[in-house]
Design an enzyme around this catalytic site. Sequence first.
Site, PDB file in Angstrom:
ATOM      1  N   ASP A 123       0.835  -1.207   0.000  1.00 50.05           N
ATOM      2  CA  ASP A 123       0.000   0.000   0.000  1.00 50.05           C
ATOM      3  C   ASP A 123       0.866   1.252   0.000  1.00 50.05           C
ATOM      4  OD1 ASP A 123       0.945  -0.441   2.559  1.00 50.05           O
ATOM      5  OD2 ASP A 123      -1.003  -0.451   3.526  1.00 50.05           O
ATOM      6  N   ASN A 157      -7.488  -1.883  14.170  1.00 50.13           N
ATOM      7  CA  ASN A 157      -8.897  -2.041  13.785  1.00 50.13           C
ATOM      8  C   ASN A 157      -9.101  -3.255  12.862  1.00 50.13           C
ATOM      9  OD1 ASN A 157      -7.698  -1.142  11.464  1.00 50.13           O
ATOM     10  ND2 ASN A 157      -9.146   0.528  11.066  1.00 50.13           N
ATOM     11  N   HIS A 212      -7.373  -3.858  10.119  1.00 51.73           N
ATOM     12  CA  HIS A 212      -7.067  -3.654   8.703  1.00 51.73           C
ATOM     13  C   HIS A 212      -5.855  -4.476   8.275  1.00 51.73           C
ATOM     14  CE1 HIS A 212      -4.318   0.157   9.321  1.00 51.73           C
ATOM     15  NE2 HIS A 212      -3.613  -0.931   9.364  1.00 51.73           N
ATOM     16  N   GLU A 256      -9.483  -0.799   5.208  1.00 51.20           N
ATOM     17  CA  GLU A 256     -10.124  -0.442   6.473  1.00 51.20           C
ATOM     18  C   GLU A 256     -11.506  -1.101   6.538  1.00 51.20           C
ATOM     19  OE1 GLU A 256      -8.234   1.055   8.456  1.00 51.20           O
ATOM     20  OE2 GLU A 256      -7.255   2.830   7.643  1.00 51.20           O
TER      21      GLU A 256
HETATM   22  P1  PGA Z   1       2.338  -1.524  12.756  1.00 46.29           P
HETATM   23  O1  PGA Z   1       1.257  -1.299  11.617  1.00 46.29           O
HETATM   24  O2  PGA Z   1       3.212  -2.650  12.280  1.00 46.29           O
HETATM   25  O3  PGA Z   1       3.088  -0.227  12.821  1.00 46.29           O
HETATM   26  O4  PGA Z   1       1.610  -1.866  14.005  1.00 46.29           O
HETATM   27  C1  PGA Z   1       0.544  -2.387  11.152  1.00 46.29           C
HETATM   28  C2  PGA Z   1      -0.540  -1.920  10.203  1.00 46.29           C
HETATM   29  O5  PGA Z   1      -1.185  -0.909  10.497  1.00 46.29           O
HETATM   30  O6  PGA Z   1      -0.769  -2.582   9.188  1.00 46.29           O
END
Ligand code: PGA
Length: 239
Positions: free
Chosen positions: A67, A135, A137, A142
Amino acid sequence: MKIEIVADYEALSKRAAAIVLDRVTQRPETVLALPTGNTPIGMYKQLVQAYWEGRTDFGQVWAFALDEYAEVPAEDRHSFSSFLRHHFIDPVGLAARFDHLRGEASDLEAECKRYELSIAARGGLDLAVLGLGVNGHIAFNEPPTPFDSRTHVVDLAGSTREANASYFPDGFPIPNRGVTMGIGTILEAQEILVIASGSSKAPIVARIVTAEPTVDIPASALKGHPHVMLLLDEEAAAG
Ligand code: PGA
């Protein structure tokens, strides 16, 4: 969904790297999807170390970023492609075999279509490594994202922008939108490895494990995939 729990972040990083290295050894032309975020940094360190020690050769690998932020140019240091180049792509000499979404593209819809075609042209993803949002995702999908979604433009959730705020200490505005491989795109990978570390992930991990698949928890879509592993450290597994 296979679940593996290791003691801590270091063990998680080593185990995730070992899985990637194993797949690259078995299939040198492996096509990877790669995550940004805090969680994979230790895995990338391990992979770079393996490369420098001559334990692996990424010479035939193709890498795709999962992404990107919309409207952030690739060369800007806040972009996800910059992050990936810094932590993994450049140190292992993969720049010519790395594709990513161009957040600065004037026509983001066309850019999403180009990306799908680029992945297909490499024969599809072999291994998608995913982080996990608080959340639920995966990539920038999302809640609620349809499970058959393809690469698309997204409005970022408030929790995602908050979680990513630490990357913007310099007043650079936290983007509102992103571009991401869709859940359908990710589900077409031959194999999926989700890595989650720390107590902040424990509630969502518990929900993923116990809930029926629902668009309200994007990662729950992975339960329908035949070859997926949830790799957790003890804190993330605590729920
Ligand atoms: P993080 O992010 O590894 O910084 O916890 C994970 C994500 O949001 O996909």
